[in-house]
Design an enzyme around this catalytic site. Structure first.
Site, PDB file in Angstrom:
ATOM      1  N   HIS A   1      -7.635  -5.805   0.638  1.00 32.02           N
ATOM      2  CA  HIS A   1      -6.395  -5.032   0.692  1.00 32.02           C
ATOM      3  C   HIS A   1      -5.575  -5.454   1.911  1.00 32.02           C
ATOM      4  O   HIS A   1      -6.053  -5.387   3.039  1.00 32.02           O
ATOM      5  CB  HIS A   1      -6.754  -3.546   0.784  1.00 32.02           C
ATOM      6  CG  HIS A   1      -5.613  -2.593   0.722  1.00 32.02           C
ATOM      7  ND1 HIS A   1      -4.864  -2.391  -0.408  1.00 32.02           N
ATOM      8  CD2 HIS A   1      -5.092  -1.751   1.673  1.00 32.02           C
ATOM      9  CE1 HIS A   1      -3.946  -1.470  -0.172  1.00 32.02           C
ATOM     10  NE2 HIS A   1      -4.056  -1.071   1.079  1.00 32.02           N
TER      11      HIS A   1
ATOM     12  N   SER B   1       0.845  -1.192   0.000  1.00 33.88           N
ATOM     13  CA  SER B   1       0.000   0.000   0.000  1.00 33.88           C
ATOM     14  C   SER B   1       0.886   1.249   0.000  1.00 33.88           C
ATOM     15  O   SER B   1       1.674   1.442  -0.925  1.00 33.88           O
ATOM     16  CB  SER B   1      -0.959  -0.035   1.194  1.00 33.88           C
ATOM     17  OG  SER B   1      -1.976   0.925   1.053  1.00 33.88           O
TER      18      SER B   1
ATOM     19  N   GLU C   1      -9.196  -5.552  -3.492  1.00 34.16           N
ATOM     20  CA  GLU C   1      -8.623  -4.367  -2.836  1.00 34.16           C
ATOM     21  C   GLU C   1      -9.698  -3.433  -2.263  1.00 34.16           C
ATOM     22  O   GLU C   1      -9.610  -2.963  -1.123  1.00 34.16           O
ATOM     23  CB  GLU C   1      -7.776  -3.560  -3.838  1.00 34.16           C
ATOM     24  CG  GLU C   1      -6.590  -4.288  -4.447  1.00 34.16           C
ATOM     25  CD  GLU C   1      -5.342  -4.256  -3.588  1.00 34.16           C
ATOM     26  OE1 GLU C   1      -5.430  -3.839  -2.421  1.00 34.16           O
ATOM     27  OE2 GLU C   1      -4.271  -4.641  -4.100  1.00 34.16           O
TER      28      GLU C   1
END
Length: 545
Positions: free
Chosen positions: A426, A214, A332
């Site tokens: 995610h 990320s 995600e």
């Protein structure tokens, strides 16, 4: 190297007293100074090692300064404080206690096999939207990964307003006339510390792999692009990175204010006349006030730390020429619903908006993201514009440099995640990567301790460790992971790994065309504005098909 003489003396003393519970602490004598850590079985653990002077007082919003060699033996038994960050009042699956917060936070942690010698080094950069996060998060415990024969390093770096505030006064303080990239400079300072000191822990300073997920993946891209980081790492892994528009330091561009303008606006919102007044603010008060004022931390294109937009750096082939792995997760946006526009009242409404926004590319968009299942199409369109396109662009451009590059998608299922609609969410891969099923946050869907899930974790760790060691990801009893190359190969982490070619045909080409037109117009960012959230697409130009 870890002091064998000290260990032997301590071990003898322990045996004379009580062999049942006395364990000698590892001690290292590094160029930075002597450190005493702790033993975790066959792994030596050193936590909270300062790699730069505390950036407090007049050092707030300064480049990190090297830490002088300390005297005596410094204890490295406990994590350092997390960098200043706002604490969310609304719990979510990523909620975890960061522990104490401080501006004095530039520390790193090391897990090393006790017998390590010239071992690959895994340099982990935590995520958290450049707003929060910490190397002390329980999920990032490096012991199980280190047991595969690598030295694991995790770092803290300044985030939020402390890590990314640019301002004309701060630029005037700099000999280079720049400001804003403090968090990136922290990461570079930590890499320099590793280069100088990691051999003392059995690591190979010439074989460092930078990795992050990320915002950590975004940081990996910053480091790939930054001339200041060149030569400090040998390989790179970007997990769920996002190649968004980067604010220019001094010029409003691509629909964004300049980084300096954002800093001036923040000071005005806080009713502070100058940087002196901002430096005088209490750190917690400033953190809260900046968050309330919606300050958005990002790197800045300043001509030195970041010379140009990430997309431009890659197009020019100016990024670090190193082997690379990049990938993203199938779900995600399922856990990041703030990035997903609301579902329209009907499929016809959905199609009408898409046709208005995407113009001559609307048919291409609707083939990939049809109105027959609007929620799934919205999730997929936002995912691909941010994460899917970024991963494939990275491996394409690194391949063009003549470097081996490997693409993956994480599409693994497990009951606790799937039961709440979070398939492939995610960061789902992180406890598998670190082998820390038992150390996730309180709201994280619990990974079952089954042979199947442990096998998935072992395979994932093996691929990553092999890549750190040789630049080629391999795992026993698992498919050969081909490089992306001319076949557009990739690996899918499903219930078991599967190889294939041409991931999501049409996805990359569509997003690339959209981004090209936005770049050419100079008036639109390529950020979170995909699908229903997109502005009207600029007209096609000769440079953009």
């Amino acid at each position: 190297m870890i002091s064998l003489r000290r260990l032997a003396i301590a071990a003898a003393a322990c045996l004379a007293f009580s062999a049942s519970y006395c364990v000698a602490n590892p001690v290292v004598d590094t160029p930075a100074g002597k450190l005493e850590g702790r033993s975790d079985g066959a792994i030596s653990v050193f936590k909270g090692i300062p790699y730069a002077l505390p950036p407090v007082g007049q050092l707030r919003w300064k480049a990190p300064s090297p830490m002088p060699r300390w005297q005596g033996v410094k204890s490295a038994a406990a994590y350092g404080s997390a960098c200043m960050q706002p604490i969310s009042k609304l719990p979510n699956i990523y909620t975890d206690d960061p522990g104490p917060l401080s501006e004095d936070c530039l520390t790193l942690n090391i897990w090393a096999p006790a017998d390590a010698k010239n071992a690959p080094v895994f340099f982990w950069i935590h995520g958290g939207a450049l707003v929060g996060g910490s190397s002390s998060e329980r999920m990032y415990d490096g012991a199980k990964l280190a047991a595969h024969g690598v030295v694991v390093v995790s770092i803290n770096y300044r985030v939020g307003v402390f890590g990314f505030l640019a301002h004309p006064e701060l630029s005037a303080e700099s000999p280079l006339g720049i400001s804003g990239n403090w968090g990136i400079l922290d990461q570079i300072a930590a890499l320099k510390w590793v280069k100088q000191n990691i051999a003392s822990f059995g690591g190979d300073p010439a074989n460092v792999t930078i990795a992050g997920q990320s915002a950590g993946g975004l940081s990996v891209m910053y480091l790939l692009a930054s001339p200041e980081a060149r030569g400090l790492f040998a390989k790179a892994i970007a997990q769920s990175a996002y190649m968004i528009t980067t604010p220019e330091l001094k010029e409003a561009k691509y629909g964004l204010p300049s980084a300096e303008q954002s800093g001036v606006a923040l000071a005005a919102a806080l009713h502070k006349p100058d940087i002196k007044a901002l430096r005088a603010m209490d750190a917690e008060e400033l953190t809260t006030a900046a968050a309330m004022a919606r300050f958005s931390p990002f790197g800045a294109v300043d001509g030195h730390v970041l010379k140009r937009q990430l997309v431009d750096t890659l197009d020019a082939g100016e990024q670090a020429p190193v082997p690379l792995m990049a990938g993203f997760n199938s779900g995600e946006i399922r856990s990041l619903r703030i990035l997903a526009p609301a579902v329209p009242a009907s499929a016809s409404d959905y199609e009408a908006v898409i046709r208005d926004r995407y113009q001559d590319l609307a048919d291409d968009f609707l083939r990939l993201y049809p109105g027959s299942n609007m929620q799934e199409s919205i999730f997929a369109a936002s995912r691909d514009a941010l994460y899917g396109w970024t991963a494939e662009r990275l491996v394409k451009k690194q391949t063009r440099l003549g470097q081996p590059a490997y693409l993956y998608i994480w599409d693994h299922a497990y009951p606790a995640a799937d039961s709440v609609g979070l398939h492939g969410f995610h960061a789902e891969e992180l406890p598998y990567l670190f082998g820390t099923f038992d150390r996730v946050g309180p709201y994280w869907p619990k990974v079952p301790e089954t042979p199947e899930e442990r096998s998935t974790s072992e395979v994932l760790m093996s691929y990553w460790v092999s890549f750190m060691r040789t630049g080629k990801p391999e795992a026993a009893n698992a498919p050969v992971w081909p490089a992306y190359d001319a076949t557009s190969a990739y690996l899918a982490f499903q219930q078991s790994p599967q190889t294939s070619t041409h991931l999501m045909p049409g996805m990359y080409d569509l997003v690339e065309k959209v981004v090209c037109r936005r770049r050419a117009s100079g008036a639109q960012p390529w950020n979170w504005n995909a699908g229903l959230a997109a502005p009207k697409l600029p007209a096609k130009t000769a440079a953009c098909n």
